[in-house]
Scaffold this active site. Structure first.
Site, PDB file in Angstrom:
ATOM      1  N   ASP A  59       0.836  -1.195   0.000  1.00 32.16           N
ATOM      2  CA  ASP A  59       0.000   0.000   0.000  1.00 32.16           C
ATOM      3  C   ASP A  59       0.874   1.249   0.000  1.00 32.16           C
ATOM      4  OD1 ASP A  59       1.039  -0.149   2.528  1.00 32.16           O
ATOM      5  OD2 ASP A  59      -0.878  -0.373   3.570  1.00 32.16           O
TER       6      ASP A  59
ATOM      7  N   HIS B 141       0.916  -8.801  -4.288  1.00 27.47           N
ATOM      8  CA  HIS B 141      -0.105  -7.801  -3.941  1.00 27.47           C
ATOM      9  C   HIS B 141       0.629  -6.498  -3.612  1.00 27.47           C
ATOM     10  CE1 HIS B 141      -4.008  -6.497  -2.109  1.00 27.47           C
ATOM     11  NE2 HIS B 141      -3.201  -5.807  -1.316  1.00 27.47           N
TER      12      HIS B 141
ATOM     13  N   GLU C 237       1.303 -10.623  -0.342  1.00 22.57           N
ATOM     14  CA  GLU C 237       1.775  -9.260  -0.085  1.00 22.57           C
ATOM     15  C   GLU C 237       3.151  -9.263   0.576  1.00 22.57           C
ATOM     16  OE1 GLU C 237       0.071  -4.975   1.440  1.00 22.57           O
ATOM     17  OE2 GLU C 237      -0.828  -6.790   2.274  1.00 22.57           O
TER      18      GLU C 237
ATOM     19  N   ASP D  14      -0.676 -17.805  -6.804  1.00 22.67           N
ATOM     20  CA  ASP D  14      -0.027 -16.570  -7.250  1.00 22.67           C
ATOM     21  C   ASP D  14      -1.081 -15.597  -7.782  1.00 22.67           C
ATOM     22  OD1 ASP D  14       1.941 -14.770  -7.875  1.00 22.67           O
ATOM     23  OD2 ASP D  14       2.735 -15.881  -9.591  1.00 22.67           O
TER      24      ASP D  14
END
EC number: 3.2.1.4
Length: 479
Positions: A76, A398, A458, A449
Site C-alpha cells: 500500500d 499484492h 503481499e 499466485d
C-alpha cells in the site's frame, strides 16, 4: 587414477559450495534492493529501481512538519512508523552481526543506505522530546484505492503520540531502531551516530515516563502484546549502544516482564530482547538468567523433534505460526535461531536441552538454514518466495506500484478506481519487484499466485528486514 578421482570430486564439491555461496549473496543483494522499491519521497540520483519515481512530496504539510521520505510498509501507500522502526532495527541488527559477511559480497554500503532512509525519517517524525508522528496516510481510503504512489491522491492524514496520548510501543521501537542504527554508523559517521543515539535516549525516556499502550492511539498496526516488550527491547539496544549500566539495571529491575513466547514480530519483541540479553548472561550477568530461560523456551518451541515443540511445521518443513503473512514469523524466528547459535558458540556452549531432547548448535543452525532454503526454493512448490530469485517465483505480488504500469511507461494518471483493471488482471505484474518476499504458502505448502490473495501474496518491509541477517549468516558457511 584414484587420487585424480578424489581431486575431481573435491573440486566438484567446492564448486557446488561456491555456487551456493553466490546464491546466498544474490539473495542478500536482492533482499536489500527491495527497499528501493518501497521508498517514499524524493528519490536519490543513485536509485536503482527505475520503475519508481518521486512520491508523497508534501507529507507532513497538514501540520507544517517535514514527514517526507521513509518507506511504504507493504503493498500500500501508507507509512506506519511502528513497523518501519522495527524494520530499521532488524536491518541494523543484521549490519552489526554480519558486517564481514555482508561486506564480502559488497552490500554493506547499500545496507547502510537502506537503514539511513529509515532513520532519517524517524528523526523527522520525532519533532520534540515527547512527540512522535506514527502514521502518514489514511489506511481506509488508501486501501480502498489501487494507485501508484506517484499518483496517490488519498488523504495524507497524520497520527501522532504525545505525553497526553502516549504509545509506548511505538516510541520504544523507535528508540530501539535509532540505538541500533547508531552502532551501524559509529565508525563511518560519528556525528550522525551521536544524533541517532541522542534521539534514542530521549524516545526511551518518553516511552517509559508516559507509559500507555498504542492501542488507544492507532488506527492500524495496533498493539496486542503490550508495551513491556518494547521497553525491554529498547533498553537492551541502548545498553548495547552505550554500555551505560542504567539500561542493564533497568532490564534487571523489570525482568519479570519477560515472557516465554512463540513468535517474534512487529508487535511482540520479547524474544528479540531475550536474544540480545543472553549474550550478557554468558558474559557473567547472572541476574539475566530469566532471559536465558525464556529464549531457550523459544528455541525449543521451534525445533522439530523437541519434546517441548509448540510450532508445528508444514509437511514441507516450514515453520507455520499463522496463515496470514506467515513468512514474517519464519524470518524473525530464523533471525533468533542464527543469533542464538552464534551466541552459544562464542560462549563455548555446545548444546541446549529441550525437555528430554538435546540439540547441538549445529542442529539449530541447520534447522535455521532449512528455513532460508525453503524460502529460496527448496520446497514442495519448487519455487522461490522471493520475487526475482531463481527461475520460478511469484509474478503477481499484492503491491500497487509493482502491479501498475510505471509512470515512465504510462505518464497519464491512474486514479483510485482506474487501477482495479490491473488489480483484477490475471497476468504478471509489469514491474518485477526484485527481492520482495511475499507472505508465503499456506499450511499445506501451497501458494496461489494471485494479487487478490493479500494474506499470502503481499510483501512487507519487515519480512525482508528479518531475512537479511539469516541469509548473510549463510554466506560465510557456504564459501
Amino acid at each position: 587414477m584414484g587420487k585424480l578421482l578424489v581431486l575431481m570430486l573435491v573440486g566438484m564439491f567446492l564448486a557446488f559450495e561456491s555456487l551456493e555461496a553466490l546464491e546466498y549473496g544474490d539473495a542478500l543483494n536482492k533482499s536489500i534492493l527491495f527497499f528501493e522499491g518501497q521508498r517514499s519521497g524524493k528519490l536519490p540520483t543513485n536509485q536503482r529501481v527505475k520503475w519508481r519515481a518521486d512520491s508523497a512530496l508534501s507529507d507532513g504539510s497538514l501540520a507544517n512538519v517535514n514527514l517526507i521520505g521513509g518507506y511504504y510498509d507493504a503493498g500500500d501507500n501508507v507509512k506506519f512508523v511502528w513497523p518501519m522502526s522495527f524494520t530499521t532495527t532488524l536491518l541494523s541488527w543484521a549490519a552489526i552481526e554480519y558486517q564481514n559477511e555482508i561486506s564480502s559480497v559488497n552490500q554493506l554500503g547499500y545496507l547502510r543506505s537502506t537503514i539511513k532512509w529509515g532513520t532519517d525519517f524517524i528523526l523527522r517524525a520525532h519533532t520534540s522530546p515527547n512527540m512522535l508522528y506514527t502514521q502518514v496516510g489514511d489506511g481506509n481510503s488508501d486501501h480502498s484505492c489501487w494507485e501508484r504512489p506517484e499518483d496517490m491522491d488519498t488523504s495524507r492524514t497524520l497520527y501522532s503520540i504525545s505525553s497526553s496520548s502516549p504509545g509506548s510501543e511505538a516510541a520504544g521501537e523507535a528508540a530501539a531502531a535509532l540505538a541500533a542504527a547508531s552502532l551501524v554508523f559509529k565508525s563511518v559517521d560519528s556525528t550522525y551516530s551521536s544524533t541517532l543515539l541522542n534521539h534514542a535516549k530521549t524516545l526511551f525516556e518518553f516511552a517509559d515516563k508516559y507509559r500507555g499502550s498504542y492501542q488507544a492511539s492507532c488506527p492500524f498496526y495496533c498493539s496486542y502484546s503490550g508495551y513491556q516488550d518494547e521497553l525491554l527491547w529498547a533498553a537492551a539496544w541502548l545498553y548495547k549502544a552505550t554500555g551505560d549500566k542504567i539500561y542493564i539495571n533497568y532490564v534487571i529491575s523489570n525482568k519479570d516482564w519477560s515472557q516465554a513466547v512463540n513468535e517474534f514480530s512487529w508487535d511482540n519483541k520479547f524474544v528479540g530482547a531475550q536474544a540480545l540479553l543472553v549474550s550478557e548472561f554468558y558474559n557473567g550477568a547472572n541476574d539475566l538468567a530469566k532471559f536465558k530461560s525464556d529464549v531457550e523456551s523459544f528455541v525449543c518451541a521451534m525445533m522439530p523433534g523437541s519434546s517441548s515443540q509448540q510450532i508445528k511445521p508444514t509437511p514441507g518443513g516450514l515453520l507455520f505460526i499463522r496463515d496470514s503473512s506467515n513468512l514474517q514469523y519464519v524470518t524473525t524466528a530464523t533471525t533468533v535461531l542464527f543469533h542464538y547459535s552464534k551466541t552459544l558458540t562464542k560462549a563455548g556452549v555446545g548444546s541446549i536441552q529441550c525437555g528430554s531432547t538435546k540439540f547441538t548448535v549445529s542442529q539449530i543452525r541447520n534447522f535455521a538454514k532449512s528455513q532460508v532454503d525453503y524460502i529460496l526454493g527448496n520446497n514442495p512448490m519448487k519455487m522461490s518466495y522471493m520475487v526475482g530469485f531463481g527461475t520460478k517465483y511469484p509474478t503477481q505480488p499484492h503491491h500497487r506500484g509493482s502491479s501498475l504500469p510505471s509512470i515512465q511507461s504510462k505518464p497519464e494518471k491512474i486514479d483510485c478506481n482506474g487501477g482495479y483493471s490491473y488489480y483484477n488482471s490475471d497476468t504478471p505484474n509489469p514491474n518485477v519487484h526484485i527481492g520482495a518476499i511475499v507472505g508465503g504458502p499456506n499450511s499445506s505448502d501451497q501458494y496461489s499466485d494471485k494479487k487478490s490473495d493479500y494474506s499470502h501474496a503481499e510483501p512487507t518491509t519487515y519480512i525482508n528486514a528479518a531475512f537479511i541477517g539469516p541469509v548473510a549468516a549463510l554466506i560465510s558457511s557456504s564459501g
